[in-house]
Scaffold this active site. Sequence first.
Site, PDB file in Angstrom:
ATOM      1  N   CYS A 132      -3.488   8.361 -18.063  1.00  0.00           N
ATOM      2  CA  CYS A 132      -2.505   7.453 -17.453  1.00  0.00           C
ATOM      3  C   CYS A 132      -1.245   8.243 -17.093  1.00  0.00           C
ATOM      4  O   CYS A 132      -0.606   8.842 -17.962  1.00  0.00           O
ATOM      5  CB  CYS A 132      -2.164   6.322 -18.428  1.00  0.00           C
ATOM      6  SG  CYS A 132      -0.788   5.301 -17.875  1.00  0.00           S
TER       7      CYS A 132
ATOM      8  N   HIS B  94       4.323  -2.209 -15.343  1.00  0.00           N
ATOM      9  CA  HIS B  94       5.607  -1.711 -14.838  1.00  0.00           C
ATOM     10  C   HIS B  94       6.298  -2.773 -14.001  1.00  0.00           C
ATOM     11  O   HIS B  94       5.646  -3.568 -13.335  1.00  0.00           O
ATOM     12  CB  HIS B  94       5.432  -0.420 -14.027  1.00  0.00           C
ATOM     13  CG  HIS B  94       4.408  -0.530 -12.937  1.00  0.00           C
ATOM     14  ND1 HIS B  94       3.057  -0.416 -13.186  1.00  0.00           N
ATOM     15  CD2 HIS B  94       4.532  -0.742 -11.606  1.00  0.00           C
ATOM     16  CE1 HIS B  94       2.398  -0.548 -12.047  1.00  0.00           C
ATOM     17  NE2 HIS B  94       3.266  -0.764 -11.069  1.00  0.00           N
TER      18      HIS B  94
ATOM     19  N   GLY C 186      -2.062  -5.973  -5.974  1.00  0.00           N
ATOM     20  CA  GLY C 186      -1.504  -4.728  -5.451  1.00  0.00           C
ATOM     21  C   GLY C 186      -1.130  -3.722  -6.520  1.00  0.00           C
ATOM     22  O   GLY C 186      -0.372  -2.784  -6.253  1.00  0.00           O
TER      23      GLY C 186
ATOM     24  N   ASN D 203       3.404  -6.211 -10.089  1.00  0.00           N
ATOM     25  CA  ASN D 203       2.096  -6.409  -9.484  1.00  0.00           C
ATOM     26  C   ASN D 203       1.054  -6.444 -10.599  1.00  0.00           C
ATOM     27  O   ASN D 203       1.137  -5.664 -11.545  1.00  0.00           O
ATOM     28  CB  ASN D 203       1.782  -5.276  -8.503  1.00  0.00           C
ATOM     29  CG  ASN D 203       2.746  -5.256  -7.324  1.00  0.00           C
ATOM     30  OD1 ASN D 203       3.136  -6.311  -6.835  1.00  0.00           O
ATOM     31  ND2 ASN D 203       3.128  -4.077  -6.880  1.00  0.00           N
TER      32      ASN D 203
ATOM     33  N   HIS E 262      -0.706   0.651 -15.868  1.00  0.00           N
ATOM     34  CA  HIS E 262       0.224   0.663 -17.009  1.00  0.00           C
ATOM     35  C   HIS E 262       1.343  -0.274 -16.583  1.00  0.00           C
ATOM     36  O   HIS E 262       2.005  -0.014 -15.555  1.00  0.00           O
ATOM     37  CB  HIS E 262       0.716   2.093 -17.273  1.00  0.00           C
ATOM     38  CG  HIS E 262       1.645   2.236 -18.448  1.00  0.00           C
ATOM     39  ND1 HIS E 262       1.441   3.184 -19.456  1.00  0.00           N
ATOM     40  CD2 HIS E 262       2.776   1.570 -18.783  1.00  0.00           C
ATOM     41  CE1 HIS E 262       2.416   3.082 -20.349  1.00  0.00           C
ATOM     42  NE2 HIS E 262       3.255   2.107 -19.952  1.00  0.00           N
TER      43      HIS E 262
ATOM     44  N   HIS F  91       1.136   1.710 -24.021  1.00  0.00           N
ATOM     45  CA  HIS F  91       0.226   1.532 -22.876  1.00  0.00           C
ATOM     46  C   HIS F  91      -0.341   0.115 -22.897  1.00  0.00           C
ATOM     47  O   HIS F  91      -1.194  -0.209 -23.713  1.00  0.00           O
ATOM     48  CB  HIS F  91      -0.909   2.553 -22.886  1.00  0.00           C
ATOM     49  CG  HIS F  91      -1.823   2.373 -21.701  1.00  0.00           C
ATOM     50  ND1 HIS F  91      -1.590   2.986 -20.486  1.00  0.00           N
ATOM     51  CD2 HIS F  91      -2.927   1.615 -21.529  1.00  0.00           C
ATOM     52  CE1 HIS F  91      -2.527   2.619 -19.628  1.00  0.00           C
ATOM     53  NE2 HIS F  91      -3.358   1.788 -20.235  1.00  0.00           N
TER      54      HIS F  91
ATOM     55  N   CYS G 167       1.874   7.181 -19.020  1.00  0.00           N
ATOM     56  CA  CYS G 167       1.866   7.684 -20.406  1.00  0.00           C
ATOM     57  C   CYS G 167       2.245   9.160 -20.425  1.00  0.00           C
ATOM     58  O   CYS G 167       2.924   9.617 -21.353  1.00  0.00           O
ATOM     59  CB  CYS G 167       0.500   7.460 -21.050  1.00  0.00           C
ATOM     60  SG  CYS G 167       0.239   5.748 -21.581  1.00  0.00           S
TER      61      CYS G 167
ATOM     62  N   ASP H  92      10.691   5.638  -8.706  1.00  0.00           N
ATOM     63  CA  ASP H  92       9.367   5.623  -8.103  1.00  0.00           C
ATOM     64  C   ASP H  92       9.225   6.868  -7.229  1.00  0.00           C
ATOM     65  O   ASP H  92      10.130   7.224  -6.483  1.00  0.00           O
ATOM     66  CB  ASP H  92       9.189   4.351  -7.257  1.00  0.00           C
ATOM     67  CG  ASP H  92       7.734   4.097  -6.904  1.00  0.00           C
ATOM     68  OD1 ASP H  92       7.182   3.091  -7.363  1.00  0.00           O
ATOM     69  OD2 ASP H  92       7.143   4.913  -6.153  1.00  0.00           O
TER      70      ASP H  92
HETATM   71  P1  AMP Z   1       2.040  -0.615  -8.274  1.00  0.00           P
HETATM   72  O1  AMP Z   1       1.486  -0.536  -6.891  1.00  0.00           O
HETATM   73  O2  AMP Z   1       2.801  -1.856  -8.571  1.00  0.00           O
HETATM   74  O3  AMP Z   1       0.986  -0.300  -9.337  1.00  0.00           O
HETATM   75  O4  AMP Z   1       3.102   0.528  -8.356  1.00  0.00           O
HETATM   76  C1  AMP Z   1       2.839   1.796  -8.827  1.00  0.00           C
HETATM   77  C2  AMP Z   1       3.970   2.664  -8.370  1.00  0.00           C
HETATM   78  O5  AMP Z   1       3.944   3.874  -9.112  1.00  0.00           O
HETATM   79  C3  AMP Z   1       3.884   3.054  -6.890  1.00  0.00           C
HETATM   80  O6  AMP Z   1       5.023   2.532  -6.218  1.00  0.00           O
HETATM   81  C4  AMP Z   1       3.873   4.582  -6.925  1.00  0.00           C
HETATM   82  O7  AMP Z   1       4.640   5.145  -5.899  1.00  0.00           O
HETATM   83  C5  AMP Z   1       4.440   4.884  -8.300  1.00  0.00           C
HETATM   84  N1  AMP Z   1       4.026   6.148  -8.893  1.00  0.00           N
HETATM   85  C6  AMP Z   1       2.788   6.668  -8.964  1.00  0.00           C
HETATM   86  N2  AMP Z   1       2.805   7.849  -9.611  1.00  0.00           N
HETATM   87  C7  AMP Z   1       4.100   8.076  -9.961  1.00  0.00           C
HETATM   88  C8  AMP Z   1       4.786   9.122 -10.637  1.00  0.00           C
HETATM   89  N3  AMP Z   1       4.166  10.201 -11.109  1.00  0.00           N
HETATM   90  N4  AMP Z   1       6.126   9.017 -10.806  1.00  0.00           N
HETATM   91  C9  AMP Z   1       6.785   7.941 -10.338  1.00  0.00           C
HETATM   92  N5  AMP Z   1       6.195   6.913  -9.701  1.00  0.00           N
HETATM   93  C10 AMP Z   1       4.888   6.987  -9.501  1.00  0.00           C
HETATM   94 ZN    ZN Z   2      -0.210   4.343 -19.828  1.00  0.00          ZN
END
Ligand code: AMP
Ligand code: ZN
Length: 114
Positions: free
Chosen positions: A4, A100, A93, A87, A98, A46, A7, A30
């Site tokens: 993850c 957020h 989406g 989401n 994890h 997690h 994580c 992000d």
């Molecule tokens: P969601 O689509 O709601 O699952 O959002 C996941 C978000 O995580 C997306 O907006 C990605 O751009 C962001 N994301 C993915 N990997 C990373 C990372 N290593 N650091 C920061 N944000 C990330």
């Molecule tokens: Zn996680």
Amino acid sequence: MADCVFCKIIAGEVPSDIRYQDDKLIAFPDINPLAPVHLLIIPKKHIASLAELSEGESPLVGEMARVANQLAKKEGIAEKGYRVVINCGRQGGQGVSHLHMHLLGGRQLSGALG
Ligand code: AMP
Ligand code: ZN
């Protein structure tokens, strides 16, 4: 969770600019910002999605909202307004499994959620 990415950020294995941290939550930008301010607020534990949140864990979401409000003030978007989004699941989406909360602001966001 070993594979993850969030994580790994919590563990410091993937570098990130941590903007908030306490015993339960962290927040960081992000990687693909959709607004001038786009932060993610996540539990250190997690939890795969909002749907996986147990009854006992539900106060965490309130804590996430509190941190979002606090960060919105710190980032200077509290007055003009901002958006928080969680989401959940594939059709919701959710791309990272994890839990957020997105905090978005710094530009005019449309009324529609897409
Ligand atoms: P969601 O689509 O709601 O699952 O959002 C996941 C978000 O995580 C997306 O907006 C990605 O751009 C962001 N994301 C993915 N990997 C990373 C990372 N290593 N650091 C920061 N944000 C990330
Ligand atoms: Zn996680």
